[in-house]
Design a protein around this motif. Structure first.
Motif, mmCIF file in Angstrom:
data_model
loop_
_atom_site.group_PDB
_atom_site.id
_atom_site.type_symbol
_atom_site.label_atom_id
_atom_site.label_comp_id
_atom_site.label_asym_id
_atom_site.label_seq_id
_atom_site.Cartn_x
_atom_site.Cartn_y
_atom_site.Cartn_z
ATOM 1 N N ASN A 50 1.004 -1.113 0.146
ATOM 2 C CA ASN A 50 0.078 -0.072 -0.176
ATOM 3 C C ASN A 50 0.778 1.182 0.006
ATOM 4 O O ASN A 50 0.601 2.462 0.694
ATOM 5 N N LEU A 61 -7.854 3.410 -10.594
ATOM 6 C CA LEU A 61 -8.421 2.044 -11.097
ATOM 7 C C LEU A 61 -8.779 2.114 -12.695
ATOM 8 O O LEU A 61 -10.036 2.293 -12.834
ATOM 9 N N TYR A 80 -7.456 -4.270 -5.159
ATOM 10 C CA TYR A 80 -8.155 -3.696 -6.547
ATOM 11 C C TYR A 80 -7.165 -3.505 -7.706
ATOM 12 O O TYR A 80 -7.447 -3.717 -8.649
ATOM 13 N N GLU A 81 -5.832 -3.094 -7.283
ATOM 14 C CA GLU A 81 -4.993 -3.075 -8.102
ATOM 15 C C GLU A 81 -4.129 -4.218 -8.877
ATOM 16 O O GLU A 81 -3.927 -4.801 -10.018
ATOM 17 N N HIS A 117 -13.348 -5.577 -1.024
ATOM 18 C CA HIS A 117 -12.481 -6.297 -1.579
ATOM 19 C C HIS A 117 -12.867 -6.824 -3.160
ATOM 20 O O HIS A 117 -13.857 -6.912 -3.336
ATOM 21 N N PHE A 201 -15.644 -0.353 -8.272
ATOM 22 C CA PHE A 201 -14.897 -0.343 -7.096
ATOM 23 C C PHE A 201 -14.162 1.044 -6.700
ATOM 24 O O PHE A 201 -13.363 1.129 -5.855
ATOM 25 N N CYS A 205 -12.322 2.003 -3.249
ATOM 26 C CA CYS A 205 -10.904 2.235 -3.168
ATOM 27 C C CYS A 205 -10.510 3.550 -2.840
ATOM 28 O O CYS A 205 -9.450 3.758 -2.336
ATOM 29 N N TRP A 206 -11.331 4.557 -3.097
ATOM 30 C CA TRP A 206 -10.827 5.728 -2.849
ATOM 31 C C TRP A 206 -11.055 5.994 -1.259
ATOM 32 O O TRP A 206 -9.966 6.364 -0.473
ATOM 33 N N GLN A 208 -10.666 3.483 1.044
ATOM 34 C CA GLN A 208 -9.647 2.811 1.798
ATOM 35 C C GLN A 208 -8.266 3.549 1.395
ATOM 36 O O GLN A 208 -7.363 3.378 2.268
ATOM 37 N N SER A 209 -8.106 4.408 0.511
ATOM 38 C CA SER A 209 -6.772 5.126 0.433
ATOM 39 C C SER A 209 -6.697 6.387 0.807
ATOM 40 O O SER A 209 -5.700 6.899 1.196
#
Length: 275
Positions: A50, A61, A80-81, A117, A201, A205-206, A208-209
């Motif tokens: 990460n 993404l 995601y990546e 996930h 996603f 994802c945003w 989570q980041s």
């Protein structure tokens, strides 16, 4: 790759570069055995990490950007990546791939939010669960329609229909639209069986980041399947080695040693520590 051009899948040159990245320059025709080789090779070559979050790099993404990060920049990523990029490689090799959303169980065994996930469904003669983006998980694909115990080098897995799911009285448990993926008796994530496009996603994802509530924003991690079947992990500046039997050693590194460890163990060249 030119991100101003519409993305149309991997070119032969990029596909070959991706295969070289994971050490499989000449894959065979699509088959369960070849899919297992591809998954294990990916797990051994591309780290779960990460670092972008802590280096101020955007997490984009989009398929072309994901593949460029792993192949051109020789980095890793989180679910995601990693699974997003691996899906593109598999499609370029003739596999039928769908993106599935899952909810990761917390330590109290409560499932997280939707799209927590990203995992993959790969359809051959039967459907398979493929996941190269969950850290320590199955080394090989799992049979998606199998409800019994599935032995894997990393443990014993079961895929159990979720009781009380949204299904009619006529539907059996085998037709549940969610499965709990259990590793050695411990629930890992609740997997939905509906396919989604990658763009769906992006919001999670945003979060989570960027969110201070996300465990990804709280600390750095970089982890890779080791040659002996264990794992090697750099968590902050702690170098952790976990053996295949679960034995663990840990060493605190200096900043310079940590930068060298990123290069030596993960092939990642950084000019400064993330964070």
């Amino acid at each position: 790759m030119d991100h101003d051009e519409p993305y149309r899948g991997l070119t032969p040159a990029v596909r070959d570069a991706y295969l070289a990245r994971i050490g499989l320059p000449e894959p065979g025709r699509p088959s369960p055995e070849e899919l297992a080789r591809l998954q294990e090779a990916h797990l051994r070559a591309v780290p779960f990490e990460n670092l972008s979050i802590h280096l101020g790099e955007p997490v984009v993404l989009e398929p072309g950007a994901l593949v460029a990060k792993l192949v051109t920049r020789r980095r890793g990523g989180f679910c995601y990546e990693l699974n997003g990029a691996f899906a593109e490689l598999l499609r370029s090799l003739g596999y039928r791939v769908s993106l599935l959303a899952a909810r990761v169980f917390d330590p109290e065994q409560r499932p997280g939010p939707p799209f927590d996930h990203l995992a993959l469904r790969v359809d051959l003669d039967e459907p398979w669960l493929v996941d190269v983006g969950f850290g320590r998980f199955s080394r090989h694909p799992l049979r998606l329609d199998e409800r019994g115990r599935q032995a894997d080098p990393h443990g014993v897995f079961t895929l159990a229909p979720v009781a009380g799911g949204e299904q009619s009285d006529e539907q059996s448990d085998e037709q549940s639209d969610e499965l709990d993926v259990v590793m050695d008796g411990s629930p890992q994530y609740r997997l939905g069986l509906r396919p989604y496009p990658l763009a769906d996603f992006v919001p999670t994802c945003w979060w989570q980041s960027t969110s201070p509530e996300s465990h990804f924003t709280r600390s750095t991690t970089c982890s890779l399947l080791a040659a002996d079947g264990g794992r090697i992990t750099l968590s902050g500046t702690r170098l952790i080695r976990t053996g295949p039997a679960g034995d663990r050693t840990e060493r605190q590194l200096t900043p310079d040693e940590a930068l060298a460890a990123y290069r030596t163990h993960f092939g990642i060249a950084l000019d400064r520590l993330p964070g």
